[in-house]
Each structure stands twice: as C-alpha cells, then as structure tokens.
Design an enzyme around this catalytic site. Structure first.
Site, PDB file in Angstrom:
ATOM      1  CB  CYS A  50     121.302  21.752   9.733  1.00 24.49           C
ATOM      2  SG  CYS A  50     122.687  22.727  10.372  1.00 24.49           S
ATOM      3  CD  GLU A 114     128.786  23.466  14.611  1.00 19.78           C
ATOM      4  OE1 GLU A 114     128.175  23.272  15.667  1.00 19.78           O
ATOM      5  OE2 GLU A 114     128.856  22.623  13.706  1.00 19.78           O
ATOM      6  CD  GLN A 116     123.706  21.373  16.757  1.00 26.97           C
ATOM      7  OE1 GLN A 116     123.859  22.370  16.051  1.00 26.97           O
ATOM      8  NE2 GLN A 116     122.551  20.765  16.883  1.00 26.97           N
ATOM      9  CD  GLN A 120     125.226  18.281  14.254  1.00 28.94           C
ATOM     10  OE1 GLN A 120     126.291  18.629  13.750  1.00 28.94           O
ATOM     11  NE2 GLN A 120     124.114  18.973  14.084  1.00 28.94           N
ATOM     12  N   GLY A 189     110.314  22.039  16.832  1.00 29.60           N
ATOM     13  CA  GLY A 189     111.242  20.917  16.864  1.00 29.60           C
ATOM     14  C   GLY A 189     111.901  20.833  18.226  1.00 29.60           C
ATOM     15  N   GLY A 191     114.396  18.566  19.136  1.00 29.83           N
ATOM     16  CA  GLY A 191     115.621  17.772  19.102  1.00 29.83           C
ATOM     17  C   GLY A 191     116.812  18.564  19.609  1.00 29.83           C
ATOM     18  CB  ALA A 192     120.467  18.033  19.102  1.00 30.89           C
ATOM     19  CG  MET A 193     118.935  23.354  15.441  1.00 27.21           C
ATOM     20  SD  MET A 193     120.677  23.807  15.320  1.00 27.21           S
ATOM     21  CE  MET A 193     121.109  23.014  13.787  1.00 27.21           C
TER      22      MET A 193
END
Length: 466
Positions: A50, A114, A116, A120, A189, A191-193
């Site tokens: 993002c 973070e 995440q 990714q 959404g 997805g992963a987020m």
C-alpha cells in the site's frame, strides 16, 4: 550478474504518484513477463504494497537493466520519465540487498516495525517463483531477507506495540468516535489487509463487522474468521456497499482497485439513509488504506465525515518506533548483510576452484598417457598405483590454496585472490566471468537515464541504511 532495485515509496513520493505507479496482483505477472523478455534481465520480482512499489531484477549490466526497468515503470504508470525519476530510488548489488533486508525488518515501513511487509515479500517471491522468474540469485536474496525480518521481530522490541497501518488508522478513528466497543465497522476488501483489519477490530471490541467484497465467497470466509473471535459478522457483495455504510461508524477500505470504490454519490446516499434511520447525527470515519485510494477525494468534504488515508498516516507520530529498538534492528540488518555478502563471495569463487581442480585433473591424465607411451609394458596394478600416487600428490598440493582462497573470498575485496589464482594457473575466462566484481553506482557517469534515477538519491545512498 547483480541485483538492481528501482523503487518508489512513501518516503520518496507523494500519494498521487504512488497511486499512478501502484501495481496490482493482476498487473504483476504481466510486468514480470515483459522484464524477462528484455535483453538485460534474467530474474525479476516485484514487491508492491500500500505504500511502495519495488522492482528487483538480476541484470547483466547496470545501465541496460536500469533503462529497461525504467521504461517498464514509465509505460505502466503513464508518468513522463522526468516525473518518475524525480521520485525513484535506485540500489545496486550490495545496496539492493541491504535495502531489502531493511524493508523485511519493518525499518522502511510507514509504521516502523510492522510485520505485514514480511508476508508481502513472501507473496512477491511466491508470485515470481510461480512464473519461473526466480533463479539462484533472487532465491537466496529473498530467503535471506525473510530470515532477517523474522530475526529482527524476535530479537528486538520493534513491534512490541503490534503497530501496523491498520492499528494506527484505528487509533486515529477512535480520536473521532471514542471507543470502538459495541460499534459497527465495515471492511471493504477481503485480502491480507482486510484480514488484518478484522483482527484489529476484534481486539478493539467492535460489536459488529460487515465484510464487503466483489467476491462474496471470500467475504464470507473473512466474516467467518471474525465470528471465531466472538464478533457478530456478516458478508455483503460490493453492490450493497451503500447499505453497509449507512449502518457503519467506521469504514476500512483496502481493495487495491484501480479506481475509487467509495464515491461521493454513494456516501451521500448512505448519509441520507442514516439521517432517516436516526434523529441523532453520528460521525462516520473512513480509513482509506488502499493504493490507489479507494475513497473519492471529495468525500472528505462532507459534514460529519472524516477520512484517514495513507497521506494522513505518514504524518502520525505513532508510526515511529523506540530509538533503541530501531538501533538494535539496524545492527541485526548490518550483521546479516555481512553474512549474506560473505556467502555470495564464497559462492562466486567456487567456479574458480572447480576450474583449478579440472585443470589439475587434465594435467594428471596427460601425464599418465605420457607414462603409458613411454612404458607400454607397465602392468595394470603398477600403473594404478602410480596414478593414485600422482592424484594424491596433486590433491594435497591443491588442498591448502583452494580452502584458503574460499576463506579469503568471503572478505571484502576477496575476489582479488580468485583473480590471482586464475592468473597463476591460466584458468579459463568463464571462471573469471563467474566472479566478476559488481559495478558500483558511485562510478556511473555519462548515462542520462542513470543520472536521472540516481542524481537525487546518491546522498541518501551514502547517508542512510535503506
């Protein structure tokens, strides 16, 4: 062959530029195919999140590889080359590895520490590997980067607060709404987020979650996950987004769609429905975590509406980490980089050692043939014993220099020892190519494209880790 990185991130570009450069999961395979079809790129991986787009390519020449990657990003984004290069950063060889290690550690994230970004990078690697775009170089780089990221998170307190873009956005939303306990949230959404948003909302005590997605099956799976945390949850198709927003206190969007998902007209209708349902005016907060942005810019101007987007989060002090933890993380990155580079240097000298042993074997065989011609009546047992003796002598003579050259190759400038070995024993040019020294960015000059990309970032290259 060395790794070239061309990237644009929240640190180098404003959100409008990031939106244009953003690469979706659908676009990524096409762009990798185009890179592999070029003349200078043999391996490729794209990390797109993002707040960053980074292209990692194994190239046979810096200038040629940079020109091809630059053209690819220019065509994809539609930005003129001067506008693109103004915000791009370039890393090459050792600097590219150092940067990826820092990214995997969360040191280059908008919210320092973070986790995440690790998933990714893992996803970027898996996607490239599925296209057979990953060879030995990118495989070793990506796997080492993932190990570095895990080590940083396990050995430092860089993520002790569990910070992420989602958590910081929710903290900001609570400044407007108050506690989220018992409130209704919409997650757009799946997805992963979206999964991360559901997890944070559940921990915050949210009363109800509505998951909205184009594919209802994925929305239902994410809603079921929320249900396991004891939260009331349901799934809706994207066509019912207005209905969902009318019931919401906070809307988290993270779709990765090319255009706006939440429009001004949709928001007007949702606010009108809220007004009819209740005489008490309730504030509505949008946490727009999409890139490109999911919420139309004009929505922020509506009364009672607050939009928290990536640009807002860039300025949030909560995105930082404790100084001691950051220093500790950078020390780990530096240590792991030294290990990685030592391993790479040792791997590069292997062809030279192999060529030396092959040359020795050829000499032994030639001398044994000469012995046969001079002593044709030599019995097989005697000949075999002579052969074994000669080979043992050669092995013992070569053992020390080959072991030592591998040790020396792991040190900075170690390739000079391999070069000396090649010169002394007149080894084949192929071995020399295998251990060719990587080109340094600071030595580049006279190439317009290279200057465009690097001129604004050379100071940054010398003054910070990544």
């Amino acid at each position: 062959m060395s790794v070239l990185l061309v990237g644009i991130s929240h640190r180098s570009a404003p959100v409008p530029v990031l939106e244009k450069v953003a690469i979706t999961d659908t676009d990524r395979p096409k762009l990798i195919d185009r890179m592999l079809a070029s003349s200078h790129v043999s391996e490729a991986m794209i990390v797109s999140t993002c707040n960053r787009v980074e292209v990692y390519a194994v190239v046979d020449a810096f200038h040629g590889g940079l020109a091809e990657v630059g053209e690819l990003l220019t065509r994809h984004s539609g930005l003129p080359l001067p506008d693109l290069t103004k915000h791009a950063y370039v890393r090459y060889s050792e600097a590219a590895a150092e940067h990826l290690f820092a990214v995997a550690s969360g040191l280059d994230s908008m919210v320092i520490g973070e986790q995440q970004v690790l998933s990714q990078i893992r996803g970027a690697y898996a996607s490239a590997d599925a296209q057979q775009a990953v060879g030995r170089t990118l495989h070793e780089l990506a796997q080492h980067a993932l190990r570095v990221g895990k080590r940083v998170h396990s050995e430092t307190g860089i993520d002790r607060a569990g910070a992420s873009v989602v958590s910081v956005a929710l903290d900001r939303s609570q400044q407007v709404l108050g506690a989220l306990t018992g409130r209704t949230a919409v997650v757009v959404g799946a997805g992963a987020m979206g999964g991360l948003a559901v997890a944070h909302l559940s921990r915050a005590g949210i009363g109800r979650i509505i998951v909205v997605n184009r594919t209802i099956a994925r929305a239902r799976r994410l809603a079921a996950t929320a249900g396991t945390h004891g939260v009331e949850a349901e799934a809706m198709e994207l066509s019912r987004l207005t209905e969902a927003m009318a019931a919401a206190d906070v809307v988290i969007t993270c779709t990765g769609a090319v255009g706006a998902v939440v429009t001004l007209a949709d928001t007007h209708r949702a606010l009108a429905d809220r007004a009819r349902a209740s005489a008490v005016e309730r504030p509505l907060v949008f946490c727009d975590l999409g890139l490109p942005r999911d919420v139309e810019h004009a929505v922020a101007g509506l009364p009672g509406v607050t939009v928290i987007d990536i640009e807002t989060l860039q300025r949030d002090p909560a995105a930082g980490a404790a100084a001691d933890d950051t220093v500790a993380a950078r020390a780990i990155v530096a240590e792991e980089l030294a290990k990685y580079l030592a391993g790479q240097r040792m791997a590069e000298v292997t062809p030279t050692v192999a060529a030396l042993r092959q040359r020795a074997a050829e000499v032994v065989e030639a001398e044994l043939m000469r012995l046969d011609s001079r002593l044709p009546g030599l019995a097989d047992p005697e000949r075999d014993e002579v052969a074994r003796t000669v080979r043992r002598v050669v092995d013992k003579l070569l053992h020390a220099p080959t072991v030592r050259v591998k040790q020396l190759a792991s040190t900075p400038g170690g390739d000079s020892y391999a070069e000396a070995l090649r010169e002394l024993f007149e080894l084949k040019p192929g071995a020399a190519q295998a251990v060719a020294a990587p080109m340094e960015i600071t030595a580049i000059g006279g190439d317009h494209l290279a200057d465009d990309f690097t001129a604004g970032h050379r100071g940054e290259e010398q003054g910070q880790t990544a």
